[in-house]
Design a protein around this motif. Structure first.
Motif, PDB file in Angstrom:
ATOM      1  N   GLY A 118       0.888  -1.287   0.123  1.00 37.29           N
ATOM      2  CA  GLY A 118       0.079   0.020   0.159  1.00 37.29           C
ATOM      3  C   GLY A 118       0.566   1.560   0.024  1.00 37.29           C
ATOM      4  N   ARG A 119       1.977   1.331   0.033  1.00 34.61           N
ATOM      5  CA  ARG A 119       2.855   2.501  -0.116  1.00 34.61           C
ATOM      6  C   ARG A 119       3.068   3.161  -1.284  1.00 34.61           C
ATOM      7  NH1 ARG A 119       7.387   0.060  -0.130  1.00 34.61           N
ATOM      8  NH2 ARG A 119       7.936   0.135  -2.191  1.00 34.61           N
ATOM      9  N   GLU A 120       2.213   4.329  -1.068  1.00 36.81           N
ATOM     10  CA  GLU A 120       2.685   5.165  -2.723  1.00 36.81           C
ATOM     11  C   GLU A 120       4.315   5.578  -2.932  1.00 36.81           C
ATOM     12  OE1 GLU A 120       1.390   9.019  -3.233  1.00 36.81           O
ATOM     13  OE2 GLU A 120      -1.007   8.213  -3.019  1.00 36.81           O
ATOM     14  N   THR A 121       4.502   4.903  -4.386  1.00 34.00           N
ATOM     15  CA  THR A 121       5.504   4.482  -5.168  1.00 34.00           C
ATOM     16  C   THR A 121       5.814   5.274  -6.304  1.00 34.00           C
ATOM     17  OG1 THR A 121       5.736   2.502  -3.845  1.00 34.00           O
ATOM     18  CG2 THR A 121       7.664   3.469  -5.883  1.00 34.00           C
ATOM     19  N   ASP A 122       6.956   6.866  -6.409  1.00 28.26           N
ATOM     20  CA  ASP A 122       7.001   7.287  -7.598  1.00 28.26           C
ATOM     21  C   ASP A 122       8.434   6.828  -8.228  1.00 28.26           C
ATOM     22  OD1 ASP A 122       9.092   8.146  -6.486  1.00 28.26           O
ATOM     23  OD2 ASP A 122       8.279  10.604  -5.928  1.00 28.26           O
ATOM     24  N   GLU A 123       8.744   7.257  -9.142  1.00 24.65           N
ATOM     25  CA  GLU A 123       9.874   6.945 -10.339  1.00 24.65           C
ATOM     26  C   GLU A 123      11.015   6.683  -9.436  1.00 24.65           C
ATOM     27  OE1 GLU A 123       6.650   9.471 -12.682  1.00 24.65           O
ATOM     28  OE2 GLU A 123       7.657   9.254 -10.976  1.00 24.65           O
ATOM     29  N   SER A 124      11.457   7.337  -7.900  1.00 21.68           N
ATOM     30  CA  SER A 124      12.631   7.011  -7.574  1.00 21.68           C
ATOM     31  C   SER A 124      12.657   5.967  -6.332  1.00 21.68           C
ATOM     32  CB  SER A 124      12.477   8.247  -6.676  1.00 21.68           C
ATOM     33  OG  SER A 124      11.886   7.821  -5.007  1.00 21.68           O
ATOM     34  N   GLY A 125      11.861   5.398  -6.644  1.00 21.75           N
ATOM     35  CA  GLY A 125      11.546   4.183  -6.025  1.00 21.75           C
ATOM     36  C   GLY A 125      12.769   2.480  -6.679  1.00 21.75           C
ATOM     37  N   PRO A 126      12.891   2.319  -5.104  1.00 25.19           N
ATOM     38  CA  PRO A 126      13.587   0.808  -6.077  1.00 25.19           C
ATOM     39  C   PRO A 126      13.195  -0.455  -6.921  1.00 25.19           C
ATOM     40  CG  PRO A 126      13.024   0.522  -3.565  1.00 25.19           C
ATOM     41  CD  PRO A 126      11.965   2.050  -3.987  1.00 25.19           C
ATOM     42  N   LEU A 127      14.570  -0.886  -7.417  1.00 24.58           N
ATOM     43  CA  LEU A 127      13.720  -2.114  -7.711  1.00 24.58           C
ATOM     44  C   LEU A 127      13.396  -3.191  -7.130  1.00 24.58           C
ATOM     45  CD1 LEU A 127      14.523  -3.878 -10.589  1.00 24.58           C
ATOM     46  CD2 LEU A 127      16.309  -4.323  -9.632  1.00 24.58           C
TER      47      LEU A 127
END
Length: 302
Positions: A118-127
């Motif tokens: 449920g964590r919002e993730t943008d383009e900085s999110g990890p692989l």
């Protein structure tokens, strides 16, 4: 401007080609068979692009690759999915490096992030972890020859594209219209979606066609998802309302795993709450930011 498109006969490619031509651009479709008209050019994803295919092109959009969710993930199918994307991207990136267009938009997917819960993730999110995450990592890396040659390279990490023409929505519509649709698994997994209309508009935004502002410096990953992801259960209820049908028949996770093999866990049961940070930062305006209106629009796609 001249725009070259691979995967032009696919769901997204067909819509993109139509939209670019309506805007007055010349679109050259890359095909594997002998060209049938002047706006087609031959290529082989395993290592060949026609010498004149990219000549004078301002943009190249690469959408080709074997379908990820079309068939169960047998070992042979997974090999085909990897090879079709990585070999094809490398082949086209090397041709782009020689031709030097302004931009290379090379397809990608939010599978890069794996399960985000449920964590919002943008383009900085990890692989993330899993077959799809590793595939997307290597798929994007295959475009390196173009970037090393100084071409602006953008990776549109696309989510679930909603359209009645096919894909996630189109394939399940017959069941939902019969009142036999329902949540997948427990329904609590997050779904990051986008309409076909907004997918095409976002790709045009990334290309930077005349009249598009704020995209000149855009490079690297860009999430192609609407700003309001929902749970699978919420999506199911919204689709039932749009069709005026009950949507309460659940599909057990065990049945999905038996039918789809590995794709069940990484494609339909996985929870991905992805947000389009970079699109929003560059002023992109979604026509369908909310699921209710998006489904009404998607159901009208023909």
């Amino acid at each position: 401007m001249k725009v070259v498109v691979s995967g032009a006969s696919g769901l997204i490619g067909t819509a993109l080609v139509r939209a670019l031509r309506l805007d007055g651009h010349r679109v050259v479709r890359l095909v594997r068979r002998p060209p049938a008209d002047p706006d087609e050019a031959r290529w082989d994803p395993r290592g060949m692009v026609g010498p004149a295919a990219l000549e004078g092109a301002a943009a190249v959009v690469h959408l080709a690759g074997a379908g990820v969710g079309d068939r169960p993930w047998t070992p042979a199918r997974k090999r085909l999915i990897r090879e079709s994307r990585i070999q094809g991207t490398r082949t086209l990136a090397e041709a782009v490096a020689r031709a030097g267009p302004d931009v290379f938009v090379s397809g990608s997917a939010i599978g890069y992030y794996g399960g985000t819960g449920g964590r919002e993730t943008d383009e900085s999110g990890p692989l993330g972890e899993g077959f799809l995450a590793e595939l997307v990592r290597d798929w994007e890396a295959a475009a390196a020859p173009a970037a090393e040659a100084g071409v602006r390279v953008v990776h549109p990490r696309t989510g679930v594209v909603l359209t009645a023409r096919g894909g996630y929505l189109g394939r399940t519509l017959p069941l939902f219209r019969l009142g036999l649709g329902g949540p997948l698994g427990n329904g609590r997994q997050w779904l990051s979606w986008i309409t076909l209309h907004d997918t095409v508009a976002a790709l045009k935004h990334l290309i930077g066609t005349p009249g598009t502002e704020g995209t000149e410096g855009m490079a690297g990953p860009v999430n192609l998802v609407a700003p309001n992801p929902v749970t699978n259960a919420a999506y199911t209820r919204a689709l039932g309302r749009a069709l005026h049908r009950p949507a309460v028949v659940p599909v057990p996770a065990v049945a999905l795993r038996a039918a789809l093999r590995g794709f069940a866990d990484e494609g339909v049961l996985i929870s991905q709450r992805i947000v389009p940070r970079r699109l929003e930062e560059t002023g992109f305006a979604f026509a369908h930011p909310e699921l209710g209106g998006a489904l009404k629009a998607a159901l009208k796609d023909r």
